[in-house]
Write a protein that holds these residues in place. Structure first.
Motif, PDB file in Angstrom:
ATOM      1  N   LEU A  22       0.828  -1.215   0.000  1.00 45.10           N
ATOM      2  CA  LEU A  22       0.000   0.000   0.000  1.00 45.10           C
ATOM      3  C   LEU A  22       0.859   1.261   0.000  1.00 45.10           C
ATOM      4  O   LEU A  22       0.543   2.226  -0.697  1.00 45.10           O
ATOM      5  N   LEU A  23       1.945   1.243   0.773  1.00 40.66           N
ATOM      6  CA  LEU A  23       2.839   2.409   0.795  1.00 40.66           C
ATOM      7  C   LEU A  23       3.524   2.606  -0.556  1.00 40.66           C
ATOM      8  O   LEU A  23       3.654   3.741  -1.033  1.00 40.66           O
ATOM      9  N   ILE A  24       3.949   1.516  -1.173  1.00 39.20           N
ATOM     10  CA  ILE A  24       4.561   1.608  -2.505  1.00 39.20           C
ATOM     11  C   ILE A  24       3.553   2.160  -3.507  1.00 39.20           C
ATOM     12  O   ILE A  24       3.863   3.039  -4.315  1.00 39.20           O
ATOM     13  N   SER A  25       2.330   1.661  -3.428  1.00 35.61           N
ATOM     14  CA  SER A  25       1.276   2.127  -4.316  1.00 35.61           C
ATOM     15  C   SER A  25       0.972   3.611  -4.087  1.00 35.61           C
ATOM     16  O   SER A  25       0.781   4.367  -5.044  1.00 35.61           O
ATOM     17  N   GLN A  26       0.940   4.023  -2.825  1.00 31.03           N
ATOM     18  CA  GLN A  26       0.708   5.437  -2.507  1.00 31.03           C
ATOM     19  C   GLN A  26       1.820   6.316  -3.099  1.00 31.03           C
ATOM     20  O   GLN A  26       1.550   7.376  -3.653  1.00 31.03           O
ATOM     21  N   ALA A  27       3.052   5.866  -2.971  1.00 31.31           N
ATOM     22  CA  ALA A  27       4.180   6.637  -3.512  1.00 31.31           C
ATOM     23  C   ALA A  27       4.091   6.741  -5.025  1.00 31.31           C
ATOM     24  O   ALA A  27       4.304   7.822  -5.599  1.00 31.31           O
ATOM     25  N   THR A  28       3.753   5.656  -5.687  1.00 29.59           N
ATOM     26  CA  THR A  28       3.624   5.677  -7.144  1.00 29.59           C
ATOM     27  C   THR A  28       2.505   6.609  -7.591  1.00 29.59           C
ATOM     28  O   THR A  28       2.680   7.392  -8.528  1.00 29.59           O
ATOM     29  N   VAL A  29       1.370   6.529  -6.939  1.00 31.54           N
ATOM     30  CA  VAL A  29       0.250   7.407  -7.286  1.00 31.54           C
ATOM     31  C   VAL A  29       0.618   8.861  -7.043  1.00 31.54           C
ATOM     32  O   VAL A  29       0.276   9.736  -7.834  1.00 31.54           O
ATOM     33  N   TYR A  30       1.352   9.125  -5.969  1.00 31.99           N
ATOM     34  CA  TYR A  30       1.789  10.492  -5.712  1.00 31.99           C
ATOM     35  C   TYR A  30       2.729  10.989  -6.809  1.00 31.99           C
ATOM     36  O   TYR A  30       2.621  12.125  -7.270  1.00 31.99           O
ATOM     37  N   ILE A  31       3.636  10.139  -7.239  1.00 39.40           N
ATOM     38  CA  ILE A  31       4.568  10.519  -8.309  1.00 39.40           C
ATOM     39  C   ILE A  31       3.814  10.760  -9.617  1.00 39.40           C
ATOM     40  O   ILE A  31       4.095  11.711 -10.343  1.00 39.40           O
ATOM     41  N   LEU A  32       2.831   9.910  -9.918  1.00 34.99           N
ATOM     42  CA  LEU A  32       2.087  10.022 -11.171  1.00 34.99           C
ATOM     43  C   LEU A  32       1.054  11.142 -11.161  1.00 34.99           C
ATOM     44  O   LEU A  32       0.914  11.877 -12.143  1.00 34.99           O
ATOM     45  N   ASP A  33       0.316  11.269 -10.042  1.00 37.00           N
ATOM     46  CA  ASP A  33      -0.804  12.209  -9.995  1.00 37.00           C
ATOM     47  C   ASP A  33      -0.565  13.421  -9.114  1.00 37.00           C
ATOM     48  O   ASP A  33      -1.337  14.378  -9.170  1.00 37.00           O
ATOM     49  N   GLY A  34       0.433  13.360  -8.267  1.00 40.97           N
ATOM     50  CA  GLY A  34       0.710  14.483  -7.380  1.00 40.97           C
ATOM     51  C   GLY A  34      -0.148  14.512  -6.125  1.00 40.97           C
ATOM     52  O   GLY A  34      -0.184  15.531  -5.444  1.00 40.97           O
ATOM     53  N   SER A  35      -0.844  13.433  -5.832  1.00 41.88           N
ATOM     54  CA  SER A  35      -1.653  13.400  -4.605  1.00 41.88           C
ATOM     55  C   SER A  35      -1.742  11.981  -4.068  1.00 41.88           C
ATOM     56  O   SER A  35      -1.639  11.012  -4.813  1.00 41.88           O
TER      57      SER A  35
END
Length: 150
Positions: free
Chosen positions: A95-108
């Protein structure tokens, strides 16, 4: 002739904890299946597919394998406690890895699901910590011999 006790109190407790974990987690999955059953092939990016596969593996380990490990421990196979940290950590790490990826891709981040569906505080935060606490206690209190019942 006295009956020889083969299981001690900790064995019974770990069996009950395993049963409760299995029941509660699978009731949550049955209530909110869209959060757990995802199709990794529906994602364009390879990294997102890998993250979804890892998270699927993670929740299966925590919802099913961790309770089975506790059942095995309760049955006398005490070496089963060694897999508990892996069953507890893969889901929250994914979940943390996924959160980091989404933040990098979408900025949130998308942590708002924890407030919309507070039951995920249990699955994503409380249960992994609880499993690690059980593992720590079983590891620290295990002497390699039969524990005595008071």
């Amino acid at each position: 002739m006295d009956r020889v006790k083969r299981l001690n109190q900790i064995d019974y407790v770990t069996g009950i904890i395993g049963a409760m974990m299995l029941i509660v987690y699978w009731l949550i999955i049955a209530t909110l299946p869209d959060f757990f059953f995802v199709n990794p092939t529906g994602e364009e990016l390879q990294i997102r597919r890998a993250e979804l596969i890892l998270s699927t593996l993670g929740w299966i380990l925590m919802s099913t394998v961790a309770p089975i490990a506790l059942f095995l421990y309760a049955s006398g196979f005490h070496k089963a406690r060694h897999i508990l940290p892996y069953t507890a950590l893969i889901w929250p790490v994914s979940l943390l890895i996924s959160q980091a990826t989404v933040y990098i891709l979408d900025g949130s981040f998308y942590f708002d699901y924890l407030f919309k569906f507070p039951i995920f505080i249990y699955t994503d935060i409380v249960l992994p910590i609880f499993i690690l606490m059980i593992w720590h206690d079983l590891r620290e209190n295990f002497s390699g011999k039969e524990l005595e019942v008071n």
